[in-house]
Design an enzyme around this catalytic site. Structure first.
Site, short mmCIF file in Angstrom:
data_model
loop_
_atom_site.label_atom_id
_atom_site.label_comp_id
_atom_site.label_asym_id
_atom_site.label_seq_id
_atom_site.Cartn_x
_atom_site.Cartn_y
_atom_site.Cartn_z
N ILE A 11 -14.99 -12.38 -35.40
CA ILE A 11 -16.20 -12.25 -36.23
C ILE A 11 -17.08 -11.08 -35.81
CG2 ILE A 11 -16.28 -14.68 -36.90
CD1 ILE A 11 -18.61 -14.98 -34.88
N HIS A 20 -8.03 -17.95 -26.00
CA HIS A 20 -7.79 -17.03 -27.11
C HIS A 20 -7.41 -15.65 -26.60
CE1 HIS A 20 -12.16 -16.94 -26.30
NE2 HIS A 20 -12.17 -15.69 -26.73
N HIS A 77 -7.24 -11.75 -27.29
CA HIS A 77 -7.82 -10.66 -28.08
C HIS A 77 -6.71 -9.65 -28.37
CE1 HIS A 77 -12.17 -11.50 -27.86
NE2 HIS A 77 -11.82 -12.16 -26.76
#
Length: 180
Positions: free
Chosen positions: A40, A108, A110
């Site tokens: 985001i 997560h 990247h």
């Protein structure tokens, strides 16, 4: 699923996205184990996150048995880059933030491309071989060696040199920041 896991999946934004319960996030790729979507707050023209559907807190939670998961996360990230038209696979950056540098407590990866175009004001977050950003190759190596995957919080707080069991990066310091 136990109460603790159920409660986490109801409050963790990445669990909600992975389980199709967040209507605002467009999932780019998904399989039975992983999901990929755009960050985001992108730091590069292509900035995606690959997360496991199963809630895993962070790279601190990973052990030797997770090597395959890390590999599959990287493979999905590279596939998404290719599908999005990225052709220079040498100008990409794949890695994980480790606590206390995580913004969401769900593992997560990247996926950034081109890495040469990472925003100047965000570069410090994605410097390979620092305590802030652990490349997927480095994480896989240490999981394989069964070494602790990251530095201890005490070592981070004291800026002490790390020993043979630490990740394969030089101590994070202001010298690395000065190169930006």
């Amino acid at each position: 699923m136990g109460n603790m896991a159920k409660n986490k999946s109801e409050t963790c934004i990445f669990c909600l996205i992975a389980n199709d319960q967040d209507k605002e996030t467009e999932v780019i790729k998904k399989n039975k184990e992983l999901v990929c979507f755009r960050d985001i707050d992108p730091a590069a023209p292509h900035h995606y996150l690959v997360v496991p559907i199963q809630h895993i807190h962070s790279c601190l939670s990973l052990r030797r048995g997770h090597i395959g998961l890390v590999k599959r996360m990287a493979e999905m990230g590279k596939t998404v880059l290719h599908d999005q038209g990225v052709t220079d696979m040498k100008d990409i950056r794949l890695g994980f933030h480790q606590p206390p540098f995580t913004s969401v407590d769900h593992l997560h990866l990247h996926v950034l491309a081109p890495s040469s175009q990472i925003s100047k004001h965000m570069q410090y977050k994605f410097i390979p071989r620092t305590s802030r950003f652990v490349t997927e190759e480095c994480l896989q190596k240490h999981l394989k060696d069964n070494a602790p995957p990251v530095l201890s919080e005490e070592s981070l707080n004291q800026n002490e040199p790390h020993g043979k069991d630490a990740l394969c990066f030089p101590c994070w310091n202001t010298t690395a920041m000065a190169t930006l």
